[in-house]
Enzyme design. Sequence first.
Site, mmCIF file in Angstrom:
data_model
loop_
_atom_site.group_PDB
_atom_site.id
_atom_site.type_symbol
_atom_site.label_atom_id
_atom_site.label_comp_id
_atom_site.label_asym_id
_atom_site.label_seq_id
_atom_site.Cartn_x
_atom_site.Cartn_y
_atom_site.Cartn_z
ATOM 1 N N GLU A 263 0.840 -1.191 0.000
ATOM 2 C CA GLU A 263 0.000 0.000 0.000
ATOM 3 C C GLU A 263 0.884 1.253 0.000
ATOM 4 O OE1 GLU A 263 -3.681 1.863 2.653
ATOM 5 O OE2 GLU A 263 -2.214 0.550 3.606
ATOM 6 N N LYS A 339 -10.004 1.299 -1.771
ATOM 7 C CA LYS A 339 -10.105 0.993 -0.351
ATOM 8 C C LYS A 339 -11.464 1.480 0.148
ATOM 9 C CE LYS A 339 -7.340 1.411 3.888
ATOM 10 N NZ LYS A 339 -6.062 1.936 4.423
ATOM 11 N N CYS A 373 -5.285 -3.098 3.169
ATOM 12 C CA CYS A 373 -4.931 -2.871 4.570
ATOM 13 C C CYS A 373 -6.128 -2.964 5.514
ATOM 14 C CB CYS A 373 -4.230 -1.517 4.681
ATOM 15 S SG CYS A 373 -3.317 -1.282 6.229
#
Length: 509
Positions: A263, A339, A373
Amino acid sequence: MFEDLHLKIRILEKSDYPQLKDLMDSIYDDIGGAWPEHTIFKLMEDLPEGQICLVDRDTIVGVALSVQVNYLRFSNPHTYDDLISAKETILNDSAGDALYGLDVLIHKDYRGFRLGRRLYEARKELCRQHNLRAILAGGRIPNYYQHSDEMSPAEYIEAVDHKRIYDPILTFQLSNDFQVTRLLKQYLPEDEKSQGYATLLEWRNIFFEPESSVLDTRKTLVRIGAIQWQMREVESVEEMLKQVEYFIDALSNYKSDFALFPEFFNAPLMGLSPNQRNQTEAIRFVASFTERFKNEMSQMAVSYNINVITGSLPLVVDDQLYNVSYLCRRDGTVESQSKIHITPHERRDWVIQGGNELRVFETDAGRIGILICYDVEFPELGRILAEQDMDILFVPFWTDTKNGYLRVRHCAHARAIENECYVVICGSCGNLPQVENLDVQYSQASVFSPSDFAFPHDAVMAETTPNTEMIMFSDLDLDKLKSVRSEGSVNNLKDRRTDLYSLDWKGVK
């Protein structure tokens, strides 16, 4: 031109002949150009799966033509005319025990992407499927005329083999695991550049069990590659992209099917921002390079024949900032996953918005999902992807402390067990003292599996040394997922009580 590639290998069809003729005429202008239509059509009738083309959407950009031959006959001295009848048809021996490679052509505008390797790999797969002994080929040496006054053909071949001389055909064939077994004289007398000489090349098939398909079968053994990336000060975008290509090249050399980056791996570019202490401006400065990173990493995916997951990059859409991961397939297509859950830091300091779409991506090496993440800490997302038959979940992450890393690690491990899939996590290490609020990183990239007898006892397939820049590999057997889902010690997906509960993906309103 190459920012919108969509490459596919398929069987050559009769309707393709006009394009094939143009391609052969342009490349073989020194030895007579294209085969006549009836010659190509006869090849298609005799060995249809041996006539392979590589297309970019509807445009033919590469071709490989083959016939079946008797190994004993054509592993000994012969000429090109021995393959051809009086009526300019190429003689195919349906009872032959070897494949003979006639031609491999790549459009001049598409060279540099290593596309010829794909055609060679398709040929090798055809050889394995038909349980043939070998692939034979007579290889021209078109640069020999430049050296014929100073060395014999045998000396020229040796010099090419030792990479003292480059030959566009022989160098390529040697790099694709072919061996020179003898020198052929007067192989193609009209080939003035080769002065009539050719090499007899052979690739031996060490497998004897046929594959179920040549081109369309999805791989069941998949090699994963991940880059535990060290954050370091950089002086330019070009410098960082060179580092990106270095790692992609390294993973490709080990025949990895995927390359996973962390990321925000290009966050060091914030140090080049005119106002780097203003984090909101600095991250948007990095976002100004995202289109370039996407395009260049997509071209690397094609050139190095590897599916690249770009970790994540900041992206501005309608003045809103998102955290986006790109899947750059090796066929040239690109798709994205934003995300969904934004951390307090991202929301407060960078003003990032969460995405609102989630999907599984089809690739030539399995069905994959991407959770960036923090997203992996929400079990609903992994379960939604599992309901779409996901095989591998990729989790690029970025954590500064070990406790933050452990949240990602333990949740990712749980996703692998509860969804009976593989999960790959990959982050960054190193220090960035010159960039505001990005002083330290903590990472240990890992690959997790379901927890059952077919997998390692601790359900960890591979992992890196913590906080050390390195690459990691793991070979994943997708067939084991099918087995554990139906015959495992427990069946987490099958045993769900959907009569009591279910997930509702509301999606975009």
